[in-house]
Design a protein around this motif. Structure first.
Motif, mmCIF file in Angstrom:
data_model
loop_
_atom_site.group_PDB
_atom_site.id
_atom_site.type_symbol
_atom_site.label_atom_id
_atom_site.label_comp_id
_atom_site.label_asym_id
_atom_site.label_seq_id
_atom_site.Cartn_x
_atom_site.Cartn_y
_atom_site.Cartn_z
ATOM 1 N N GLY A 113 0.071 10.105 -47.800
ATOM 2 C CA GLY A 113 -1.203 9.426 -47.581
ATOM 3 C C GLY A 113 -2.254 9.924 -48.548
ATOM 4 O O GLY A 113 -1.941 10.592 -49.549
ATOM 5 N N ARG A 114 -3.491 9.606 -48.227
ATOM 6 C CA ARG A 114 -4.612 9.911 -49.095
ATOM 7 C C ARG A 114 -4.746 11.411 -49.373
ATOM 8 O O ARG A 114 -5.315 11.811 -50.362
ATOM 9 C CB ARG A 114 -5.897 9.365 -48.463
ATOM 10 N N GLY A 115 -4.184 12.213 -48.463
ATOM 11 C CA GLY A 115 -4.233 13.663 -48.643
ATOM 12 C C GLY A 115 -3.499 14.139 -49.886
ATOM 13 O O GLY A 115 -3.628 15.303 -50.277
ATOM 14 N N ALA A 149 4.530 5.172 -47.435
ATOM 15 C CA ALA A 149 3.120 5.422 -47.728
ATOM 16 C C ALA A 149 2.203 4.828 -46.668
ATOM 17 O O ALA A 149 2.585 3.929 -45.927
ATOM 18 C CB ALA A 149 2.772 4.817 -49.084
ATOM 19 N N SER A 150 0.964 5.346 -46.622
ATOM 20 C CA SER A 150 -0.066 4.740 -45.778
ATOM 21 C C SER A 150 -0.736 3.620 -46.584
ATOM 22 O O SER A 150 -0.566 3.529 -47.797
ATOM 23 C CB SER A 150 -1.104 5.783 -45.367
ATOM 24 N N ARG A 151 -1.489 2.779 -45.882
ATOM 25 C CA ARG A 151 -2.072 1.615 -46.559
ATOM 26 C C ARG A 151 -3.055 1.949 -47.683
ATOM 27 O O ARG A 151 -2.988 1.328 -48.741
ATOM 28 C CB ARG A 151 -2.724 0.697 -45.525
ATOM 29 N N GLN A 181 4.737 0.432 -47.545
ATOM 30 C CA GLN A 181 3.652 0.624 -46.569
ATOM 31 C C GLN A 181 4.154 0.578 -45.133
ATOM 32 O O GLN A 181 4.808 -0.368 -44.707
ATOM 33 C CB GLN A 181 2.579 -0.447 -46.753
ATOM 34 N N VAL A 182 3.806 1.621 -44.400
ATOM 35 C CA VAL A 182 4.184 1.715 -42.991
ATOM 36 C C VAL A 182 2.976 1.361 -42.137
ATOM 37 O O VAL A 182 1.860 1.766 -42.452
ATOM 38 C CB VAL A 182 4.641 3.157 -42.666
ATOM 39 N N GLY A 183 3.188 0.578 -41.077
ATOM 40 C CA GLY A 183 2.092 0.353 -40.145
ATOM 41 C C GLY A 183 1.917 -1.083 -39.728
ATOM 42 O O GLY A 183 2.746 -1.939 -40.016
ATOM 43 N N ILE A 229 -1.452 12.489 -44.149
ATOM 44 C CA ILE A 229 -1.745 11.252 -43.405
ATOM 45 C C ILE A 229 -2.483 11.649 -42.129
ATOM 46 O O ILE A 229 -2.055 12.559 -41.421
ATOM 47 C CB ILE A 229 -0.444 10.485 -43.074
ATOM 48 N N SER A 230 -3.606 10.953 -41.837
ATOM 49 C CA SER A 230 -4.464 11.398 -40.735
ATOM 50 C C SER A 230 -3.931 11.027 -39.349
ATOM 51 O O SER A 230 -4.242 11.676 -38.367
ATOM 52 C CB SER A 230 -5.867 10.819 -40.905
ATOM 53 N N GLY A 231 -3.149 9.935 -39.261
ATOM 54 C CA GLY A 231 -2.613 9.537 -37.961
ATOM 55 C C GLY A 231 -3.401 8.432 -37.293
ATOM 56 O O GLY A 231 -3.461 8.347 -36.064
ATOM 57 N N ILE A 286 2.390 17.189 -41.886
ATOM 58 C CA ILE A 286 1.843 18.233 -42.754
ATOM 59 C C ILE A 286 0.423 17.818 -43.095
ATOM 60 O O ILE A 286 0.208 16.781 -43.719
ATOM 61 C CB ILE A 286 2.665 18.378 -44.054
ATOM 62 N N ASN A 287 -0.538 18.596 -42.611
ATOM 63 C CA ASN A 287 -1.936 18.224 -42.805
ATOM 64 C C ASN A 287 -2.766 19.495 -42.815
ATOM 65 O O ASN A 287 -2.482 20.430 -42.076
ATOM 66 C CB ASN A 287 -2.384 17.296 -41.664
ATOM 67 N N ARG A 288 -3.782 19.527 -43.662
ATOM 68 C CA ARG A 288 -4.566 20.763 -43.731
ATOM 69 C C ARG A 288 -5.613 20.852 -42.628
ATOM 70 O O ARG A 288 -6.200 21.905 -42.416
ATOM 71 C CB ARG A 288 -5.199 20.932 -45.109
HETATM 72 C C1 LIG Z 1 -6.764 -4.276 -39.518
HETATM 73 C C2 LIG Z 1 -6.293 -2.993 -40.115
HETATM 74 C C3 LIG Z 1 -4.954 -2.853 -40.469
HETATM 75 C C4 LIG Z 1 -4.483 -1.648 -41.011
HETATM 76 N N1 LIG Z 1 -3.145 -1.529 -41.314
HETATM 77 C C5 LIG Z 1 -2.675 -0.345 -41.767
HETATM 78 C C6 LIG Z 1 -1.268 -0.159 -42.023
HETATM 79 O O1 LIG Z 1 -0.445 -1.064 -41.896
HETATM 80 N N2 LIG Z 1 -0.849 1.060 -42.445
HETATM 81 C C7 LIG Z 1 -1.706 2.123 -42.628
HETATM 82 O O2 LIG Z 1 -1.247 3.213 -42.993
HETATM 83 N N3 LIG Z 1 -3.028 1.962 -42.398
HETATM 84 C C8 LIG Z 1 -3.522 0.765 -41.985
HETATM 85 N N4 LIG Z 1 -4.877 0.620 -41.777
HETATM 86 C C9 LIG Z 1 -5.768 1.724 -42.192
HETATM 87 C C10 LIG Z 1 -5.861 2.854 -41.169
HETATM 88 O O3 LIG Z 1 -6.865 2.531 -40.226
HETATM 89 C C11 LIG Z 1 -6.242 4.170 -41.851
HETATM 90 O O4 LIG Z 1 -7.444 4.001 -42.572
HETATM 91 C C12 LIG Z 1 -5.169 4.696 -42.819
HETATM 92 O O5 LIG Z 1 -3.905 4.717 -42.180
HETATM 93 C C13 LIG Z 1 -5.524 6.079 -43.298
HETATM 94 O O6 LIG Z 1 -4.651 6.475 -44.339
HETATM 95 P P1 LIG Z 1 -4.406 8.008 -44.653
HETATM 96 O O7 LIG Z 1 -3.969 8.709 -43.444
HETATM 97 O O8 LIG Z 1 -3.520 8.060 -45.856
HETATM 98 O O9 LIG Z 1 -5.849 8.498 -45.157
HETATM 99 P P2 LIG Z 1 -6.981 9.345 -44.412
HETATM 100 O O10 LIG Z 1 -7.307 8.778 -43.090
HETATM 101 O O11 LIG Z 1 -8.063 9.527 -45.396
HETATM 102 O O12 LIG Z 1 -6.287 10.741 -44.136
HETATM 103 C C14 LIG Z 1 -5.993 11.690 -45.102
HETATM 104 C C15 LIG Z 1 -5.489 12.936 -44.384
HETATM 105 O O13 LIG Z 1 -5.001 13.856 -45.324
HETATM 106 C C16 LIG Z 1 -5.426 15.167 -44.958
HETATM 107 N N5 LIG Z 1 -5.466 15.933 -46.208
HETATM 108 C C17 LIG Z 1 -6.364 15.868 -47.211
HETATM 109 N N6 LIG Z 1 -5.991 16.675 -48.210
HETATM 110 C C18 LIG Z 1 -4.855 17.294 -47.836
HETATM 111 C C19 LIG Z 1 -3.976 18.232 -48.428
HETATM 112 N N7 LIG Z 1 -4.201 18.717 -49.675
HETATM 113 N N8 LIG Z 1 -2.899 18.646 -47.738
HETATM 114 C C20 LIG Z 1 -2.642 18.162 -46.491
HETATM 115 N N9 LIG Z 1 -3.440 17.258 -45.872
HETATM 116 C C21 LIG Z 1 -4.512 16.831 -46.556
HETATM 117 C C22 LIG Z 1 -6.764 14.981 -44.301
HETATM 118 O O14 LIG Z 1 -7.015 16.056 -43.394
HETATM 119 C C23 LIG Z 1 -6.557 13.648 -43.565
HETATM 120 O O15 LIG Z 1 -6.062 13.858 -42.263
HETATM 121 C C24 LIG Z 1 -5.373 -0.562 -41.235
HETATM 122 C C25 LIG Z 1 -6.705 -0.712 -40.871
HETATM 123 C C26 LIG Z 1 -7.179 -1.895 -40.323
HETATM 124 C C27 LIG Z 1 -8.626 -2.011 -39.928
#
Ligand SMILES: Cc1cc2nc3c(=O)[nH]c(=O)nc-3n(C[C@H](O)[C@H](O)[C@H](O)COP(=O)(O)OP(=O)(O)OC[C@H]3O[C@@H](n4cnc5c(N)ncnc54)[C@H](O)[C@@H]3O)c2cc1C
Ligand SMILES: Nc1ncnc2c1ncn2[C@@H]1O[C@H](COP(=O)(O)O)[C@@H](O)[C@H]1O
Lengths: 272, 318
Positions: free
Chosen positions: B208-210, B233-235, B248-250, B266-268, B285-287
């Motif tokens: 994910g974005r992390g 991957a996350s979205r 893309q999962v979700g 991935i934040s969850g 795995i998340n910090r």
């Molecule tokens: C209608 C709708 C549909 C959606 N459909 C999907 C979908 O199908 N799939 C999907 O995934 N999302 C979907 N989303 C988006 C979803 O709501 C989240 O925004 C998205 O899943 C967040 O992605 P992420 O966890 O990669 O990023 P973030 O939420 O930004 O999380 C990043 C995480 O990484 C951690 N991190 C940062 N740096 C590090 C590091 N160096 N080491 C370890 N951890 C670290 C942070 O603590 C944080 O928890 C949708 C949203 C909407 C509104």
């Protein structure tokens, strides 16, 4: 002959705000036991519907003369003014108590509206509403209007033929992109892969202020109350609890934590 | 006759999960239970029916039936519904079923609910629990005022259970007249994705974005390769172009069901978890020790995924 586009747009609670409350464990269900009542959650146009308006505007910009009508069952003035500021021709509010309708009823009103205008060549919807996630209204609407339904589009192109319009849609499917051809009139649902919807310009905002929102009722559309009695009723909403039984794997260094995790997964039989 | 019927297309997954669910609902309503298979059928159709105590299996076959979502499938099931009525039709919520279910419902004037996670019978009335707000909430819909109803169910949320006493299923070939029906939407071009799909993967490593930047997605590929699994991957990082859309999962991506799912950075968010919560073992795995992903995880490491991922590769190989 201009292409008559009708875009169906729903007002929803901002899904990102709902999400943030959920992530913090602070999402609250109202006293009725079924609605999210946190006043701090903004109300927006469903993002996919915004992208449906975007798809309509792109068709116009590609050179097809169109009239673009945006219609909503239950949306407030803000949402329809926002639609107007994007440069569409007519915003329409269908007055109804949305909480008392099921998705069949919602589609019935939208179909009656389209028919009241003598039909449409292209009905654009969002792939799903981000509140209920049902994704059923467009398909039901298509059936009520006797039209084909093409779902999950990333691109919509229209060409005028001698007699009418030919529509080409690129769909996002689990097996990759699929291009389909269909003759107008048709229903198409738009997915996020279409890309970012535009923001209103200053001039657009000014023009929207003067634009009148057309308002119609079910009765005016000739839809009798007894045909709107819901068969599916939302009786309860709750925030799911997640079990939360995470075993945190420790280690003095990343290497040690990694080794401990792999060892643990092996001892559990998850990895060989 | 107030039947409960499960409807599946070909060999697409979820049939047996839905049969287990449908059998329970039929028992709760005291209604006869059936299974209708449209198009091609699984080779072990009768064995499954027997195991799930389905007395009658209806098959609808027609050369015109090309997909579960098109005009022909809707017409075929509508014709079936007129001859062989039901109170409740359950469909596994595949990509095609998301179009078929509401179209069929509108055509036969049935109530419809999608995203079902479970069904219960209370006082003779069916209640469907479905997910809403991308999984942030659950809603309960009451199906009142008489049927019929068409309900789409997320089969990955369900378990398979064999009936206590197996049946000897009877197979009926049901003919429907599709003479006047042709697909109005024509497929012009299809880009076949080749190779394995994450929906079928047994081990998944998702980033994910992390991960911080595009180049670091390579760490996900490396661990996936070391484990003999697939990268996902996350979205947000698919939107950013760090990973292909097929990964893309979700909610708006793929629904996976691996035995092991490792989520790094991935934040969850619920919209992501919808696509991986059915994993047998989830590792996070998340910090951030308070990240929501740890609520779903069986095992977790609190730390920097950029440091931990390469060490995991080493530990797996070593
Ligand atoms: C209608 C709708 C549909 C959606 N459909 C999907 C979908 O199908 N799939 C999907 O995934 N999302 C979907 N989303 C988006 C979803 O709501 C989240 O925004 C998205 O899943 C967040 O992605 P992420 O966890 O990669 O990023 P973030 O939420 O930004 O999380 C990043 C995480 O990484 C951690 N991190 C940062 N740096 C590090 C590091 N160096 N080491 C370890 N951890 C670290 C942070 O603590 C944080 O928890 C949708 C949203 C909407 C509104
Ligand atoms: N109340 C409504 N008013 C206008 N359009 C709607 C309404 N409800 C649903 N739609 C349309 O149908 C799509 C799918 O909604 P749903 O079936 O509720 O997930 C939305 O993206 C809209 O385009």
């Amino acid at each position: 002959m201009a292409l008559r586009i009708v875009v169906c747009a729903k007002e929803v609670l901002d899904p990102d705000a709902v999400n943030n409350y959920a992530l913090e464990g602070k999402l609250v269900i109202g006293e009725d036991g079924k609605s999210l009542t946190q006043a701090s959650i903004p109300r927006l146009m469903n993002a996919y519907d915004e992208q449906a308006i975007e798809a309509a505007l792109r068709i116009r910009e590609a050179g097809t003369a169109c009239t673009i009508t945006v219609v909503s069952v239950g949306a407030g003035t803000e949402i329809l003014k926002h639609a107007a500021s994007l440069g569409i021709d007519e915003p329409v509010a269908i007055q109804a108590d949305t909480a008392a309708l099921d998705h069949l009823g919602m589609a019935k009103l939208l179909a009656a509206f389209v028919q009241s205008r003598g039909g449409a060549d292209l009905v654009l919807c969002g792939r799903q509403a981000s509140d209920d996630d049902q994704g059923v209204v467009p398909a039901i609407l298509g059936e009520y209007l006797g039209l084909p339904v093409v779902t999950i589009a990333r691109a919509v192109d229209v060409t005028a033929t001698g007699e009418g319009f030919a529509v080409r849609v690129v769909r996002v499917t689990p097996d990759g992109d699929e291009t389909v051809a269909v003759a107008a009139p048709t229903v198409v649902t738009i997915s996020n892969e279409l890309g970012q919807a535009r923001y209103p310009t200053m001039a657009g905002r000014m023009a929207a202020r003067k634009k009148k929102i057309t308002s119609v009722t079910a009765t005016e559309l000739g839809v009798a109350a007894e045909t709107l009695v819901p068969r599916v009723r939302l009786v309860k909403q709750f925030v799911p609890t997640v079990k939360g039984a995470c075993e945190v794997i420790e280690g003095a260094s990343p290497a040690e934590a990694a080794a401990n995790l792999i060892a643990r997964l092996r001892s559990e039989g998850v990895l060989r | 006759m107030s039947r409960v019927v499960v409807c599946t297309w070909g060999t697409s997954g979820g049939a047996e999960e839905l049969l287990t669910l449908g059998r329970g609902v039929a028992a709760g309503l005291g209604a006869p239970f059936g299974w209708v298979v449209l198009g091609p059928a699984p080779h072990d159709l009768i064995e499954i029916a027997n195991r799930q105590d389905v007395p009658v299996v209806d098959r609808i076959e027609d050369p015109k039936l090309q997909s579960f979502g098109g005009d022909v499938a809707v017409a075929a099931l509508a014709a079936y519904a007129r001859e062989h009525t039901f109170t409740l039709l359950l469909v596994p919520q595949t990509f095609d079923a998301r179009v078929l279910a509401p179209r069929l419902a509108a055509r036969i004037d049935a109530g419809v609910v999608m995203n079902g996670l479970g069904l219960a019978v209370e006082g003779g009335e069916i209640a469907v629990t479905a997910s809403a707000y991308g999984g942030d909430t659950r809603v309960v819909y009451a199906l009142g005022g008489g049927g019929p109803f068409v309900v789409g169910v997320n089969a990955s949320a369900l378990d398979v259970e064999a009936a206590e006493k197996p049946a000897t299923a009877v197979l009926r070939h049901v003919a429907v007249d599709l003479g006047g029906v042709d697909e109005r939407v024509l497929v012009v071009n299809r880009s076949e994705t080749t190779g394995p799909r994450i929906e079928e993967a047994d081990i998944i490593v998702a980033g994910g974005r992390g991960l911080g930047e595009k180049d670091n997605y390579r760490l996900i590929h490396e661990l996936a390769a070391a484990l003999g699994g697939m990268a996902a991957a996350s979205r947000p990082i698919v939107d950013e172009g760090w990973a292909e859309p097929a990964r893309q999962v979700g909610l708006t991506g793929r629904i996976t069901r691996p035995s092991l799912y490792i989520a790094a950075g991935i934040s969850g968010a619920s919209q992501h978890m919808v696509g991986c919560a059915a994993a047998k073992t989830l590792v996070a795995i998340n910090r951030d020790p308070d990240a929501a992903i740890f609520r779903y995880a069986r095992f977790g490491i609190v730390g920097n995924c950029l440091e931990i991922l390469p060490e995991l590769v080493r530990a797996v190989k070593g």
